[in-house]
Scaffold this motif. Structure first.
Motif, PDB file in Angstrom:
ATOM      1  N   THR A 136       0.858  -1.187   0.000  1.00 52.22           N
ATOM      2  CA  THR A 136       0.000   0.000   0.000  1.00 52.22           C
ATOM      3  C   THR A 136       0.894   1.236   0.000  1.00 52.22           C
ATOM      4  OG1 THR A 136      -0.102   0.018   2.420  1.00 52.22           O
ATOM      5  CG2 THR A 136      -1.853  -1.170   1.254  1.00 52.22           C
ATOM      6  N   PRO A 137       0.398   2.389  -0.477  1.00 53.39           N
ATOM      7  CA  PRO A 137       1.213   3.602  -0.481  1.00 53.39           C
ATOM      8  C   PRO A 137       1.405   4.160   0.930  1.00 53.39           C
ATOM      9  CG  PRO A 137      -0.556   3.729  -2.112  1.00 53.39           C
ATOM     10  CD  PRO A 137      -0.863   2.567  -1.214  1.00 53.39           C
ATOM     11  N   LEU A 138       2.646   4.538   1.246  1.00 51.40           N
ATOM     12  CA  LEU A 138       2.962   5.256   2.467  1.00 51.40           C
ATOM     13  C   LEU A 138       3.392   6.647   2.047  1.00 51.40           C
ATOM     14  CD1 LEU A 138       4.003   2.076   2.755  1.00 51.40           C
ATOM     15  CD2 LEU A 138       4.656   2.865   5.018  1.00 51.40           C
ATOM     16  N   VAL A 139       2.677   7.668   2.535  1.00 48.91           N
ATOM     17  CA  VAL A 139       2.851   9.026   2.025  1.00 48.91           C
ATOM     18  C   VAL A 139       3.393   9.941   3.122  1.00 48.91           C
ATOM     19  CG1 VAL A 139       1.695  11.011   0.987  1.00 48.91           C
ATOM     20  CG2 VAL A 139       0.978   8.692   0.383  1.00 48.91           C
ATOM     21  N   CYS A 140       4.442  10.698   2.777  1.00 50.12           N
ATOM     22  CA  CYS A 140       5.014  11.694   3.687  1.00 50.12           C
ATOM     23  C   CYS A 140       4.934  13.068   3.025  1.00 50.12           C
ATOM     24  CB  CYS A 140       6.470  11.382   4.007  1.00 50.12           C
ATOM     25  SG  CYS A 140       6.767   9.792   4.804  1.00 50.12           S
ATOM     26  N   THR A 141       4.214  13.993   3.646  1.00 48.90           N
ATOM     27  CA  THR A 141       4.135  15.349   3.101  1.00 48.90           C
ATOM     28  C   THR A 141       5.291  16.214   3.590  1.00 48.90           C
ATOM     29  OG1 THR A 141       2.671  16.041   4.911  1.00 48.90           O
ATOM     30  CG2 THR A 141       1.622  15.272   2.883  1.00 48.90           C
ATOM     31  N   GLN A 142       6.003  15.751   4.602  1.00 47.93           N
ATOM     32  CA  GLN A 142       7.167  16.467   5.123  1.00 47.93           C
ATOM     33  C   GLN A 142       8.392  15.559   4.995  1.00 47.93           C
ATOM     34  OE1 GLN A 142       6.966  19.686   6.314  1.00 47.93           O
ATOM     35  NE2 GLN A 142       4.805  19.655   5.759  1.00 47.93           N
ATOM     36  N   SER A 143       9.396  16.017   4.262  1.00 45.12           N
ATOM     37  CA  SER A 143      10.615  15.238   4.111  1.00 45.12           C
ATOM     38  C   SER A 143      11.755  16.172   3.728  1.00 45.12           C
ATOM     39  CB  SER A 143      10.445  14.154   3.041  1.00 45.12           C
ATOM     40  OG  SER A 143      11.628  13.394   2.904  1.00 45.12           O
ATOM     41  N   THR A 144      12.891  16.017   4.371  1.00 43.93           N
ATOM     42  CA  THR A 144      14.044  16.866   4.093  1.00 43.93           C
ATOM     43  C   THR A 144      15.318  16.031   4.029  1.00 43.93           C
ATOM     44  OG1 THR A 144      14.448  17.330   6.439  1.00 43.93           O
ATOM     45  CG2 THR A 144      12.998  18.850   5.250  1.00 43.93           C
ATOM     46  N   MET A 145      16.319  16.574   3.347  1.00 42.51           N
ATOM     47  CA  MET A 145      17.637  15.951   3.283  1.00 42.51           C
ATOM     48  C   MET A 145      18.695  17.046   3.370  1.00 42.51           C
ATOM     49  SD  MET A 145      17.221  12.864   0.443  1.00 42.51           S
ATOM     50  CE  MET A 145      17.085  13.929  -0.992  1.00 42.51           C
ATOM     51  N   GLN A 146      19.783  16.751   4.043  1.00 41.68           N
ATOM     52  CA  GLN A 146      20.911  17.672   4.147  1.00 41.68           C
ATOM     53  C   GLN A 146      22.161  16.939   3.666  1.00 41.68           C
ATOM     54  OE1 GLN A 146      20.271  20.786   5.272  1.00 41.68           O
ATOM     55  NE2 GLN A 146      18.142  20.260   5.735  1.00 41.68           N
ATOM     56  N   GLY A 147      23.076  17.670   3.041  1.00 43.64           N
ATOM     57  CA  GLY A 147      24.291  17.005   2.600  1.00 43.64           C
ATOM     58  C   GLY A 147      25.169  17.910   1.773  1.00 43.64           C
ATOM     59  N   SER A 148      25.815  17.344   0.764  1.00 45.09           N
ATOM     60  CA  SER A 148      26.722  18.116  -0.088  1.00 45.09           C
ATOM     61  C   SER A 148      26.722  17.557  -1.504  1.00 45.09           C
ATOM     62  CB  SER A 148      28.143  18.092   0.475  1.00 45.09           C
ATOM     63  OG  SER A 148      28.642  16.769   0.539  1.00 45.09           O
ATOM     64  N   MET A 149      26.976  18.457  -2.461  1.00 44.03           N
ATOM     65  CA  MET A 149      27.162  18.087  -3.862  1.00 44.03           C
ATOM     66  C   MET A 149      28.572  18.501  -4.247  1.00 44.03           C
ATOM     67  SD  MET A 149      24.892  19.198  -7.216  1.00 44.03           S
ATOM     68  CE  MET A 149      23.436  18.302  -6.661  1.00 44.03           C
ATOM     69  N   TYR A 150      29.245  17.682  -5.072  1.00 46.04           N
ATOM     70  CA  TYR A 150      30.656  17.957  -5.343  1.00 46.04           C
ATOM     71  C   TYR A 150      31.055  17.399  -6.699  1.00 46.04           C
ATOM     72  CZ  TYR A 150      30.086  13.502  -2.924  1.00 46.04           C
ATOM     73  OH  TYR A 150      29.604  12.281  -2.508  1.00 46.04           O
ATOM     74  N   SER A 151      32.166  17.924  -7.214  1.00 50.33           N
ATOM     75  CA  SER A 151      32.710  17.452  -8.482  1.00 50.33           C
ATOM     76  C   SER A 151      33.303  16.059  -8.312  1.00 50.33           C
ATOM     77  CB  SER A 151      33.781  18.411  -8.997  1.00 50.33           C
ATOM     78  OG  SER A 151      33.255  19.707  -9.213  1.00 50.33           O
ATOM     79  N   ALA A 152      33.328  15.313  -9.406  1.00 50.34           N
ATOM     80  CA  ALA A 152      33.854  13.950  -9.355  1.00 50.34           C
ATOM     81  C   ALA A 152      34.303  13.528 -10.738  1.00 50.34           C
ATOM     82  CB  ALA A 152      32.782  12.992  -8.828  1.00 50.34           C
ATOM     83  N   VAL A 153      35.062  12.441 -10.782  1.00 48.74           N
ATOM     84  CA  VAL A 153      35.547  11.884 -12.039  1.00 48.74           C
ATOM     85  C   VAL A 153      35.156  10.414 -12.095  1.00 48.74           C
ATOM     86  CG1 VAL A 153      37.580  11.333 -13.424  1.00 48.74           C
ATOM     87  CG2 VAL A 153      37.482  13.491 -12.166  1.00 48.74           C
TER      88      VAL A 153
END
Length: 211
Positions: A56-73
């Motif tokens: 069955t669907p489990l629904v979250c109207t509040q959701s957050t994420m913290q972190g970082s984005m970075y260059s890569a090869v």
């Protein structure tokens, strides 16, 4: 023999033309990924809601994420890490047909890039190391793990997560789920996260290239 010779020449020409037409479409996959700024401390807030469907669907109207984005090869290449993961709040808990649902993630999750479309500014790949322990209703408890297909669009700063069946698996069912959730269930996880450089209203950019 003359007819056979013509057929061979014609077939060879067609194959050569086909090869010329096909090769450019798969040639030069991105191997250099440039994040701006690099690194970028980022925060992400769900737009609308996230849905985990497992029986069955489990629904979250509040959701957050913290972190970082970075260059890569490389290809694939890990270009973002999410350490802070939150689903639901005491005021707005996640919901299911069986009642309130609690999501307990295990961090970190990672965004892995595998392709880039310069015409649209979209990097495609998947969220890796996705792990969630879920309590659904009164007694149903299970865990799911795996990956989830995702894209990141530079123009909007939206990370769109849209997994397909088979990417995530139910790794254990502790109790109380009956036939609704079993280890044969193939969950899907979906949601659009608006990513911004922490403390700003600006989205980071991620560009793939093959120098």
């Amino acid at each position: 023999m003359r007819l056979l010779h013509r057929l061979v020449l014609t077939t060879g020409a067609m194959c050569a033309a086909f090869a010329l037409a096909v090769v450019p479409a798969s040639a030069n996959p991105s191997t250099t990924w440039t994040a701006t700024p690099n690194p970028a401390n980022i925060s992400a807030v769900v737009s609308g809601y996230t849905t985990l469907t497992a029986g069955t669907p489990l629904v979250c109207t509040q959701s957050t994420m913290q972190g970082s984005m970075y260059s890569a090869v490389g290809n694939p290449a890990t270009v973002a890490t999410f350490n802070g993961l939150s689903f639901g709040t005491s005021v707005s808990p996640c919901q299911t047909a069986l009642g309130i649902a609690t999501f307990v993630p295990s961090a970190p999750w990672h965004f892995v890039a595998v392709d880039y479309n310069p015409a649209t500014g979209v990097a495609s790949g998947y969220l890796a190391d996705v792990y969630l322990r879920i309590s659904e209703g009164i007694s149903c408890v299970f865990t799911t793990a795996g990956k989830a297909s995702a894209t990141y669009r530079n123009s909007t700063g939206v990370l769109s997560v849209n997994s397909v069946p088979g990417e995530l698996a139910v790794t254990s069912v502790t109790s109380g789920c009956g036939t609704t959730v079993t280890t044969a269930t193939l969950p899907t996880f979906r949601g659009n996260y608006i990513i911004r450089i922490s403390g700003t209203t600006t989205a980071p950019t991620l560009v793939g290239s093959n120098p």
